[in-house]
Design a protein around this motif. Sequence first.
Motif, PDB file in Angstrom:
ATOM      1  N   PHE A 193      29.067  19.687  54.697  1.00 62.06           N
ATOM      2  CA  PHE A 193      29.259  20.962  54.911  1.00 62.06           C
ATOM      3  C   PHE A 193      30.108  21.400  55.614  1.00 62.06           C
ATOM      4  CE2 PHE A 193      27.794  24.791  57.406  1.00 62.06           C
ATOM      5  CZ  PHE A 193      27.862  25.664  56.550  1.00 62.06           C
ATOM      6  N   GLY A 194      30.525  20.732  56.669  1.00 61.48           N
ATOM      7  CA  GLY A 194      31.658  21.055  57.850  1.00 61.48           C
ATOM      8  C   GLY A 194      33.154  20.923  57.102  1.00 61.48           C
ATOM      9  N   TRP A 195      33.263  19.819  56.376  1.00 59.40           N
ATOM     10  CA  TRP A 195      34.552  20.130  55.587  1.00 59.40           C
ATOM     11  C   TRP A 195      34.879  21.322  54.788  1.00 59.40           C
ATOM     12  CZ3 TRP A 195      38.503  17.416  57.342  1.00 59.40           C
ATOM     13  CH2 TRP A 195      38.168  16.189  57.742  1.00 59.40           C
ATOM     14  N   HIS A 196      33.863  21.884  54.196  1.00 62.19           N
ATOM     15  CA  HIS A 196      33.951  22.856  53.482  1.00 62.19           C
ATOM     16  C   HIS A 196      34.047  24.228  54.156  1.00 62.19           C
ATOM     17  CE1 HIS A 196      32.371  20.335  50.269  1.00 62.19           C
ATOM     18  NE2 HIS A 196      32.893  21.198  49.169  1.00 62.19           N
ATOM     19  N   VAL A 197      33.683  24.055  55.650  1.00 63.83           N
ATOM     20  CA  VAL A 197      33.592  25.301  56.502  1.00 63.83           C
ATOM     21  C   VAL A 197      35.206  25.556  57.194  1.00 63.83           C
ATOM     22  CG1 VAL A 197      33.013  26.506  58.454  1.00 63.83           C
ATOM     23  CG2 VAL A 197      31.465  25.660  56.768  1.00 63.83           C
ATOM     24  N   SER A 198      35.473  24.277  57.678  1.00 65.18           N
ATOM     25  CA  SER A 198      36.996  24.287  58.495  1.00 65.18           C
ATOM     26  C   SER A 198      37.137  22.645  58.812  1.00 65.18           C
ATOM     27  CB  SER A 198      36.874  24.822  59.649  1.00 65.18           C
ATOM     28  OG  SER A 198      36.168  24.177  60.824  1.00 65.18           O
ATOM     29  N   ARG A 199      38.478  22.219  58.922  1.00 65.16           N
ATOM     30  CA  ARG A 199      38.730  21.140  59.210  1.00 65.16           C
ATOM     31  C   ARG A 199      38.360  20.632  60.497  1.00 65.16           C
ATOM     32  NH1 ARG A 199      45.112  18.672  59.626  1.00 65.16           N
ATOM     33  NH2 ARG A 199      44.631  16.794  59.893  1.00 65.16           N
ATOM     34  N   TRP A 200      38.437  21.408  61.579  1.00 62.08           N
ATOM     35  CA  TRP A 200      37.917  20.941  62.739  1.00 62.08           C
ATOM     36  C   TRP A 200      36.564  20.455  62.924  1.00 62.08           C
ATOM     37  CZ3 TRP A 200      34.106  22.886  65.924  1.00 62.08           C
ATOM     38  CH2 TRP A 200      33.880  24.085  65.439  1.00 62.08           C
ATOM     39  N   LEU A 201      35.695  21.298  62.028  1.00 58.28           N
ATOM     40  CA  LEU A 201      34.143  21.368  62.014  1.00 58.28           C
ATOM     41  C   LEU A 201      33.911  19.891  61.202  1.00 58.28           C
ATOM     42  CD1 LEU A 201      31.341  22.141  62.812  1.00 58.28           C
ATOM     43  CD2 LEU A 201      31.433  23.472  60.714  1.00 58.28           C
ATOM     44  N   GLY A 202      34.817  19.634  60.066  1.00 60.49           N
ATOM     45  CA  GLY A 202      34.423  18.456  59.338  1.00 60.49           C
ATOM     46  C   GLY A 202      34.785  17.316  60.142  1.00 60.49           C
ATOM     47  N   ILE A 203      35.994  17.311  60.867  1.00 58.27           N
ATOM     48  CA  ILE A 203      36.129  16.136  61.910  1.00 58.27           C
ATOM     49  C   ILE A 203      35.069  15.733  62.570  1.00 58.27           C
ATOM     50  CG2 ILE A 203      37.865  15.196  63.544  1.00 58.27           C
ATOM     51  CD1 ILE A 203      40.119  16.800  62.008  1.00 58.27           C
ATOM     52  N   VAL A 204      34.555  16.889  63.642  1.00 56.39           N
ATOM     53  CA  VAL A 204      33.635  16.733  64.423  1.00 56.39           C
ATOM     54  C   VAL A 204      32.246  16.060  63.828  1.00 56.39           C
ATOM     55  CG1 VAL A 204      32.035  17.863  66.031  1.00 56.39           C
ATOM     56  CG2 VAL A 204      34.370  18.241  66.108  1.00 56.39           C
ATOM     57  N   ALA A 205      31.818  16.790  62.677  1.00 55.31           N
ATOM     58  CA  ALA A 205      30.609  16.242  62.095  1.00 55.31           C
ATOM     59  C   ALA A 205      30.767  14.877  61.401  1.00 55.31           C
ATOM     60  CB  ALA A 205      30.400  17.406  60.941  1.00 55.31           C
ATOM     61  N   SER A 206      31.968  14.452  61.069  1.00 51.64           N
ATOM     62  CA  SER A 206      32.066  13.256  60.531  1.00 51.64           C
ATOM     63  C   SER A 206      32.048  12.023  61.628  1.00 51.64           C
ATOM     64  CB  SER A 206      33.454  13.212  59.848  1.00 51.64           C
ATOM     65  OG  SER A 206      33.455  14.011  58.503  1.00 51.64           O
ATOM     66  N   ILE A 207      32.738  12.566  62.667  1.00 45.51           N
ATOM     67  CA  ILE A 207      32.433  11.547  63.736  1.00 45.51           C
ATOM     68  C   ILE A 207      31.125  11.373  64.182  1.00 45.51           C
ATOM     69  CG2 ILE A 207      33.240  11.271  66.341  1.00 45.51           C
ATOM     70  CD1 ILE A 207      35.730  12.609  65.784  1.00 45.51           C
ATOM     71  N   TYR A 208      30.372  12.622  64.358  1.00 45.54           N
ATOM     72  CA  TYR A 208      28.966  12.198  64.582  1.00 45.54           C
ATOM     73  C   TYR A 208      28.223  11.616  63.460  1.00 45.54           C
ATOM     74  CZ  TYR A 208      24.308  13.530  66.313  1.00 45.54           C
ATOM     75  OH  TYR A 208      22.951  13.393  66.924  1.00 45.54           O
ATOM     76  N   CYS A 209      28.479  11.704  62.496  1.00 44.24           N
ATOM     77  CA  CYS A 209      27.901  10.918  61.453  1.00 44.24           C
ATOM     78  C   CYS A 209      28.092   9.414  61.450  1.00 44.24           C
ATOM     79  CB  CYS A 209      28.330  11.469  60.125  1.00 44.24           C
ATOM     80  SG  CYS A 209      27.746  10.551  58.678  1.00 44.24           S
ATOM     81  N   VAL A 210      29.378   9.088  61.979  1.00 47.74           N
ATOM     82  CA  VAL A 210      29.704   7.743  62.130  1.00 47.74           C
ATOM     83  C   VAL A 210      28.749   7.343  63.305  1.00 47.74           C
ATOM     84  CG1 VAL A 210      31.440   6.007  63.053  1.00 47.74           C
ATOM     85  CG2 VAL A 210      31.903   7.717  61.180  1.00 47.74           C
ATOM     86  N   VAL A 211      28.787   7.928  64.403  1.00 48.11           N
ATOM     87  CA  VAL A 211      28.017   7.423  65.599  1.00 48.11           C
ATOM     88  C   VAL A 211      26.510   7.291  65.256  1.00 48.11           C
ATOM     89  CG1 VAL A 211      27.203   8.213  67.772  1.00 48.11           C
ATOM     90  CG2 VAL A 211      29.524   8.606  67.329  1.00 48.11           C
ATOM     91  N   ILE A 212      25.979   8.386  64.576  1.00 46.51           N
ATOM     92  CA  ILE A 212      24.522   7.989  63.822  1.00 46.51           C
ATOM     93  C   ILE A 212      24.408   6.822  63.035  1.00 46.51           C
ATOM     94  CG2 ILE A 212      22.957   9.097  62.664  1.00 46.51           C
ATOM     95  CD1 ILE A 212      23.256  10.150  65.261  1.00 46.51           C
ATOM     96  N   LEU A 213      25.255   6.515  62.342  1.00 45.62           N
ATOM     97  CA  LEU A 213      25.258   5.325  61.611  1.00 45.62           C
ATOM     98  C   LEU A 213      25.225   3.979  62.167  1.00 45.62           C
ATOM     99  CD1 LEU A 213      25.384   3.989  58.639  1.00 45.62           C
ATOM    100  CD2 LEU A 213      27.703   4.139  58.606  1.00 45.62           C
ATOM    101  N   LEU A 214      26.301   4.081  63.115  1.00 42.59           N
ATOM    102  CA  LEU A 214      26.326   2.860  64.202  1.00 42.59           C
ATOM    103  C   LEU A 214      25.215   2.625  64.974  1.00 42.59           C
ATOM    104  CD1 LEU A 214      30.227   2.990  65.027  1.00 42.59           C
ATOM    105  CD2 LEU A 214      29.230   1.551  63.447  1.00 42.59           C
ATOM    106  N   GLY A 215      24.855   3.798  65.532  1.00 44.89           N
ATOM    107  CA  GLY A 215      23.646   3.954  66.684  1.00 44.89           C
ATOM    108  C   GLY A 215      22.331   3.434  65.800  1.00 44.89           C
ATOM    109  N   SER A 216      22.175   3.983  64.584  1.00 46.51           N
ATOM    110  CA  SER A 216      20.809   3.294  63.851  1.00 46.51           C
ATOM    111  C   SER A 216      20.732   2.138  63.690  1.00 46.51           C
ATOM    112  CB  SER A 216      20.843   4.223  62.363  1.00 46.51           C
ATOM    113  OG  SER A 216      21.956   3.555  61.546  1.00 46.51           O
ATOM    114  N   VAL A 217      21.698   1.329  63.596  1.00 39.53           N
ATOM    115  CA  VAL A 217      21.611  -0.117  63.405  1.00 39.53           C
ATOM    116  C   VAL A 217      21.638  -0.804  64.914  1.00 39.53           C
ATOM    117  CG1 VAL A 217      23.244  -2.099  62.719  1.00 39.53           C
ATOM    118  CG2 VAL A 217      23.126  -0.133  61.375  1.00 39.53           C
ATOM    119  N   HIS A 218      22.804  -0.344  65.772  1.00 40.67           N
ATOM    120  CA  HIS A 218      22.780  -0.772  67.160  1.00 40.67           C
ATOM    121  C   HIS A 218      21.653  -0.568  67.869  1.00 40.67           C
ATOM    122  CE1 HIS A 218      24.596  -2.018  70.904  1.00 40.67           C
ATOM    123  NE2 HIS A 218      24.509  -0.974  71.394  1.00 40.67           N
ATOM    124  N   LEU A 219      20.666   0.508  67.644  1.00 42.75           N
ATOM    125  CA  LEU A 219      19.450   0.603  68.495  1.00 42.75           C
ATOM    126  C   LEU A 219      18.259   0.129  67.780  1.00 42.75           C
ATOM    127  CD1 LEU A 219      20.375   4.437  69.275  1.00 42.75           C
ATOM    128  CD2 LEU A 219      20.549   2.347  71.075  1.00 42.75           C
TER     129      LEU A 219
END
Length: 255
Positions: A193-219
């Motif tokens: 959704f973020g990438w369709h709204v704006s570039r900066w929102l897409g970047i922030v949301a994508s970084i958070y998605c990567v953090v959640i993916l790594l965190g789901s495994v790490h935790l």
Amino acid sequence: MRNMVETLLLILPVCLFLPSFGLLKSLVGFLQPYAWDSLFIRWDVMLHGQDAWLLIQPIIGYPVITFIFAIAYQIWILLLYIAFPLVCIWRGNRELRQQMIISFLSCWIIIGVAMANWLASAGPCFLEPMIGDPRFQDQMAYLAAVNDQYPLLVLDVQKELLDSYLAGKHGLGRGISAMPSMHVSVAFLFALFGWHVSRWLGIVASIYCVVILLGSVHLGYHYAVDGYVAIVATFIIWIITGLFVKNSILETSAP
């Protein structure tokens, strides 16, 4: 006034559905036994050469970093109760808003209920107490050691979930389900959704998605494949929903 009514009609189904989802999720493992963990562990090893948490441990396996990942994982709930209502009242692109809302609900139903019950799995943190397999004992020992330095609320949540399961309790806030990961699914959906709204929102949301993916495994909540399957399933839902919304609008506007 019309916009307010439309917004309420969009938010109301979500307010009614999320509690229902919580109840349905608490039935995972009771409707069908947890029988998929060994397969998902093999998939992880096949893809990464070893358990995924061991692969990322040398990079993020430091107490303060683990603490940060745990906080990021906990605040994911804000996507449900702050970010999503903001999407519902957003007036930028009606077609995109409808695609996001329908995709959001579809992900919960298809990924969070149907697939979770079909592919019932406990996940690394529950593997030993629920299934008797000590494979991730070292990972949980590491998290316990970090908790002695920095409070990891995720461990308290894991204990509450396990206690509820062992006691046979059902209800809101309960239920153990590893495959697929709804944390990753929702985070990835907001990235789309973020990438369709704006570039900066897409970047922030994508970084958070990567953090959640790594965190789901790490935790210890998930195998890496839980997140991969969630991403693929979410993307398919997003594409199909987009086509549905586009065709619906074209039919509505047709003379």
